[in-house]
Design an enzyme around this catalytic site. Structure first.
Site, PDB file in Angstrom:
ATOM      1  CD  GLU A  86    -110.804 -57.068  -3.230  1.00 36.64           C
ATOM      2  OE1 GLU A  86    -110.539 -57.836  -2.303  1.00 36.64           O
ATOM      3  OE2 GLU A  86    -110.762 -55.823  -3.110  1.00 36.64           O
ATOM      4  CE  LYS A 161    -107.497 -58.757   0.656  1.00 38.15           C
ATOM      5  NZ  LYS A 161    -108.835 -58.077   0.660  1.00 38.15           N
ATOM      6  CB  CYS A 203    -107.733 -55.242  -2.018  1.00 37.84           C
ATOM      7  SG  CYS A 203    -108.691 -53.863  -1.338  1.00 37.84           S
TER       8      CYS A 203
END
Length: 243
Positions: A86, A161, A203
């Site tokens: 990321e 995300k 993440c």
């Protein structure tokens, strides 16, 4: 830092890409003997996958140079797919700089990565690109976009995300990703690659098991969570899920 992993093609594998700022997480990768791993992989007919760990800065071109060196080394050692973390493109000093440095998927930086994939002939998982989406003019916010390129440099999947990290960090104050980032609207179906079917996540998504269950039920063999953990947030995420 470059590590390698091999895996059977027909077993579900949770594969966590190491964080930018937690060097000890590199133990996930089989690093001490990359050449030995490559030989072992070839003899067992298993795919070789590279995990590239970097510490990003606001200098996008320097970050690209560092990532490109790791990707070329991965290709030289026979990897079919390389994972970048990321925020591989940059980590800015503040939200205003983040927005200023962001680019659309059709911008110069992603074009450099498509050329790199073609040059090296391997797939690239770009774990978290600061993307100016089609709604940039209206929202003035970006997406945290996981981009998957094939060995010809084509974009085969993009996942934005969905779970943004808005937390209070003891002694440091709030971390509010939603101040500059929009949540993605949907999951991406698992993608067939030379290493198996990959499910894309990013993440903080690791905190939400429904996402991983949905990807596994859709046929994912590899679950990816490329991360830019900090010194406080890294252990807070990593230790509970790895214990």
């Amino acid at each position: 830092m470059l590590g390698f992993l091999t895996r059977p093609l027909h077993r579900l594998l949770s594969f966590l890409c190491p964080g930018l700022r937690i060097p000890r997480l590199s133990v996930l990768c089989a690093q001490p003997r990359p050449r030995a791993m490559a030989i072992s992989s070839s003899s067992c007919k298993l795919p070789l996958v590279a995990v590239c760990q970097v510490t990003s800065t606001p200098d996008k071109q320097q970050n690209f140079k560092t990532c490109a060196e790791l990707v070329r080394e991965a290709a030289r050692l026979g990897a079919c797919l390389a994972f970048l973390p990321e925020a591989f493109d940059f980590i800015a000093r503040d939200p205003a700089e983040t927005l200023h440095l962001s680019e659309p998927l059709g911008g110069k930086l992603l074009e450099e990565y498509t050329q790199l994939a073609r040059e090296c002939g391997l797939w690239l998982s770009l774990g978290g690109f600061h993307e100016r989406g089609q709604d940039w003019e209206q929202t003035q916010k970006i997406y945290n976009c996981h981009v998957l390129l094939n060995s010809k440099g084509a974009v085969v999947a993009t996942y934005r995300k969905t779970h943004l990290c808005d937390v209070e960090i003891p002694g440091q104050g709030p971390m509010c990703e939603s101040n500059s980032t929009m949540p993605g609207p949907s999951l991406e179906s698992p993608v067939s690659t030379p290493a198996g079917k990959i499910g894309l996540a990013v993440c903080y998504d690791i905190r939400f098991p429904e996402l991983s269950l949905a990807l596994a039920q859709a046929g994912a063999e590899i679950l990816t969570y490329p991360s830019a953990f900090g010194s406080v947030t890294g252990p807070a995420h990593w230790e509970p899920v790895s214990s």
